[in-house]
Design an enzyme around this catalytic site. Structure first.
Site, PDB file in Angstrom:
ATOM      1  N   ASP A 175      -4.520  20.121 -22.416  1.00  0.00           N
ATOM      2  CA  ASP A 175      -5.455  20.889 -23.217  1.00  0.00           C
ATOM      3  C   ASP A 175      -6.807  20.974 -22.508  1.00  0.00           C
ATOM      4  OD1 ASP A 175      -6.520  22.213 -25.433  1.00  0.00           O
ATOM      5  OD2 ASP A 175      -7.166  20.335 -26.360  1.00  0.00           O
ATOM      6  N   GLU A 231      -0.790  10.728 -23.067  1.00  0.00           N
ATOM      7  CA  GLU A 231       0.184  11.427 -23.905  1.00  0.00           C
ATOM      8  C   GLU A 231       1.437  11.893 -23.171  1.00  0.00           C
ATOM      9  OE1 GLU A 231      -1.469  14.356 -26.527  1.00  0.00           O
ATOM     10  OE2 GLU A 231      -2.936  12.956 -27.351  1.00  0.00           O
ATOM     11  N   TYR A 246      -4.644  12.307 -35.068  1.00  0.00           N
ATOM     12  CA  TYR A 246      -5.532  13.303 -35.687  1.00  0.00           C
ATOM     13  C   TYR A 246      -5.229  13.514 -37.163  1.00  0.00           C
ATOM     14  CZ  TYR A 246      -7.359  14.299 -31.080  1.00  0.00           C
ATOM     15  OH  TYR A 246      -7.981  14.194 -29.860  1.00  0.00           O
ATOM     16  N   GLU A 250      -8.267   8.454 -29.384  1.00  0.00           N
ATOM     17  CA  GLU A 250      -8.708   9.794 -29.791  1.00  0.00           C
ATOM     18  C   GLU A 250      -8.516   9.928 -31.295  1.00  0.00           C
ATOM     19  OE1 GLU A 250      -6.881  13.117 -27.768  1.00  0.00           O
ATOM     20  OE2 GLU A 250      -7.124  12.222 -25.780  1.00  0.00           O
TER      21      GLU A 250
END
Ligand code: NAG
Ligand code: NAG
Ligand code: NAG
Length: 606
Positions: free
Chosen positions: A185, A419, A472, A508
């Site tokens: 990303d 990740e 998230y 994160e």
């Protein structure tokens, strides 16, 4: 591709690299200015290589232009340059004085993304794969001293499926309009991204250095030397006032310094630095080579729930980041770096991760000086296919990263990847040797891999010293449902803890906020919503920290950054608490309040 892999087998990536220094014995010449620049058509077959452009003055091509170094080339012209895939050419000349022929001349590129072939006059000096790490080639034999010499760097920025553990990607396109997108990303900025230099070193010189200095005052150092033209060695350790603490006449050694001042992260104490000076001397004691390295004494240990810095619980509070800015992309820029680190200190944070690649060497030195604790991450993001070729490259990246950054006291952990698909069973045999390699290269620091999956499906966490995971709640899951966040994140961290009994860092969490977009009651993509998402997490973090179940918390992300064009990204990723121009959003003030507040600390923390 096969071609590149063969080259790798013939020329292993790591044969030692030292930070650049200029002193009594060493000179460096900056090549940071405008280079001639020619782009090949996207996805070309390597036309320039076939026609040996390095033999020509490419500034005579009708499409030649200039490119600043360091800079990414992507954002300086038009769509086709921004989205270019394949080969670009950089060229310039450098006058090299005759007196330099006394020693050895190297070309050093601090970062070229992603594959670079370097030519001096008509000869290939070497090639490097992967980007984000420095490399240097001895070019003494290829130079005409007392003359202009032509330097050509051909760069291929293709992120093809089989080539890099940096986001599997594919070129998508129509005829010659091709662009590439990775699963990572962030925008794949390319070019000569960090300083380019000529190094003038003595014929006999120090080529690598390892310094291990712990909280007991024990110092172990070792050096490799190229050449044999020296008869004596002088090693000196001085403190910050220049007082000599230790001397030795051996290149490798171990000693114990009494009453040592320790290196602490910024809100635990002073980031105290010593200097190790190594001199190679001739028979008559005249200096042949000299290097000076700042280092610090500190120990990183960990138990089943906490990371200990010099024996004290260290709670990491900080950010994931990107080293990238408007216009120049992922290029080193002293102005932007200074603004970043000053803002970082303004928030009161003590820790960051070099997501998702090693950052510039200048920044690593600043972390040491400022007392910023750092998790250094290898350039290996979102690996989805496990193969031996990628594993071999990945090992080279790990070697290169550790070789470059191991002497920094601020670096407290190595992250081997971000990740990866860590629920696939192939992930375990893939990562097992990588963890062992990192451990063998550096037994003093914990190893992590930043995990996206959950504790029940993941197969990699078991191998790690510290578990970092990205999550998230309130964004990628249950967007809009603020009331669930505290409970969801509390339960998940507890589950990781119960299953693995080792330190857990949430590496994160966060939400997007388009700068200047406001709404009450809070609504996704507004600054208010971002603040509420963070606050809900903090409620759980405070409970977990008191229960000794959380070793650190890092917001994603420090500042907004560019991505490829995508329906989920509004001109880049806006999870920053600062804008891409490094101005605060509402969330920056929230984080500052949290990170500067002392009352949350447990009694056993400093
Ligand atoms: C730039 O010029 C060279 C030399 O004529 C040519 O081979 C190359 O294809 C040109 N680049 C582009 C993007 O057309
Ligand atoms: C360089 O780029 C081309 C596409 O332009 C690609 O097909 C090729 O595999 C790349 N070569 C190397 C050595 O990376
Ligand atoms: C010192 O250590 C380096 C690195 O481990 C090794 O390559 C070298 O042979 C050692 N030198 C001496 C003189 O022992």
């Amino acid at each position: 591709m096969l071609h590149a892999l063969l080259l790798l087998l013939l020329f292993p990536l790591c044969n030692g690299i030292l930070p650049v220094q200029e002193n009594e014995a060493r000179e460096a010449r900056q090549l940071n200015d405008l280079w001639t620049f020619v782009r090949e058509p996207s996805n070309s077959i390597g036309y320039g290589l076939l026609h040996e452009w390095f033999r020509q003055d490419i500034s005579s091509f009708s499409n030649a232009t200039v490119m600043p170094v360091p800079s990414a080339f992507n954002d300086l012209q038009d769509n086709s340059l921004r989205d270019h895939v394949g080969w670009v050419w950089y060229q310039r000349t450098a006058f090299i004085p005759s007196r330099m022929s006394r020693g050895r001349t190297y070309i050093r590129l601090d970062s070229a993304n992603y594959y670079a072939k370097v030519y001096v006059n008509t000869i290939e000096a070497g090639s490097h794969f992967g980007g984000h790490l420095p490399f240097e080639f001895d070019i003494t034999q290829h130079i005409v001293f007392g003359n202009e010499n032509r330097i050509t760097v051909a760069i291929n920025n293709t992120l093809s499926l089989q080539s890099l553990p940096q986001g599997d990607s594919k070129a998508i396109g129509y005829e010659d309009h091709v662009y590439q997108r990775g699963f990572m990303d962030f925008f794949p900025y390319s070019g000569l991204l960090r300083p380019a230099r000529l190094l003038f070193l003595p014929k006999t010189h120090i080529s690598s250095q390892s310094i291990v200095a712990d909280a007991t005052g024990t110092l172990t150092f070792s050096h490799s030397v190229i050449g044999t033209g020296f008869s004596k060695v002088e090693v000196t350790v001085t403190d910050a006032d220049g007082e000599v603490e230790y001397t030795s006449d051996a290149l490798n050694g171990t000693t114990k310094i009494s009453k040592v001042e320790l290196w602490w992260p910024r809100n635990m104490g002073k980031a105290y630095l010593y200097t190790l000076t190594v001199r190679l001397l001739s028979d008559s004691s005249s200096p042949i080579d000299i290097i000076r390295t700042k280092f610090g004494f500190r120990s990183i240990t960990w138990d089943n729930s906490q990371i200990l810095w010099n024996g004290r619980p260290f709670h990491c509070q900080g950010f994931g980041m990107h080293e990238e800015y408007d216009i120049r992309g992922r290029a080193f820029d002293a102005v932007m770096m200074t603004r970043d680190l000053n803002l970082f200190e303004w928030t009161g944070a003590n820790c960051y991760r070099t997501s998702h690649y090693p950052y510039s060497e200048e920044r690593m030195a600043e972390n040491d000086r400022r007392g910023i604790a750092v998790i250094v991450e290898t350039a290996a993001v979102a690996i989805r296919h496990y193969s031996e070729e990628i594993q071999n490259l990945h090992m080279d990246f790990i070697r290169g990263t550790i070789e470059r950054d191991r002497n920094h006291p601020s670096v407290f952990m190595w992250s081997l990847a971000n990740e990866p698909s860590s629920s696939l069973k192939e992930a375990r045999p893939y990562f097992d040797p990588l963890v062992k390699l990192a451990k063998s290269l550096d037994p003093t620091r914990p190893i992590t891999v930043v995990i996206a999956g959950g504790p029940t499906t993941d197969v990699v966490a078991e191998l790690l010293d510290v578990i970092c995971f990205n999550r998230y709640y309130g964004w990628y899951s249950n967007i809009g449902q603020l009331f669930r966040i505290e409970d969801d994140i509390y339960k998940e961290i507890t589950a990781w803890n119960n299953k693995f009994s080792r330190p857990i860092i949430i590496s994160e969490y966060g939400a997007e906020a388009i700068p200047g977009m406001h709404r009450d009651p809070p609504f996704a993509f507004t600054e208010e919503y971002q603040v509420e998402v963070l606050k809900e997490h903090h409620k759980a973090f405070d409970r977990l920290r008191n229960e000794k179940k959380l070793a650190g918390e890092m917001v994603w992300v420090f500042a907004d950054f560019m991505t490829v064009q995508d329906t989920t990204r509004v001109v880049g990723n806006h999870k920053g608490v600062f804008t891409r121009q490094r101005e605060p959003k509402m969330a920056a003030h929230l984080m500052r309040q949290r990170y500067t507040e002392k009352k949350r600390r447990r009694k056993d923390e400093l």
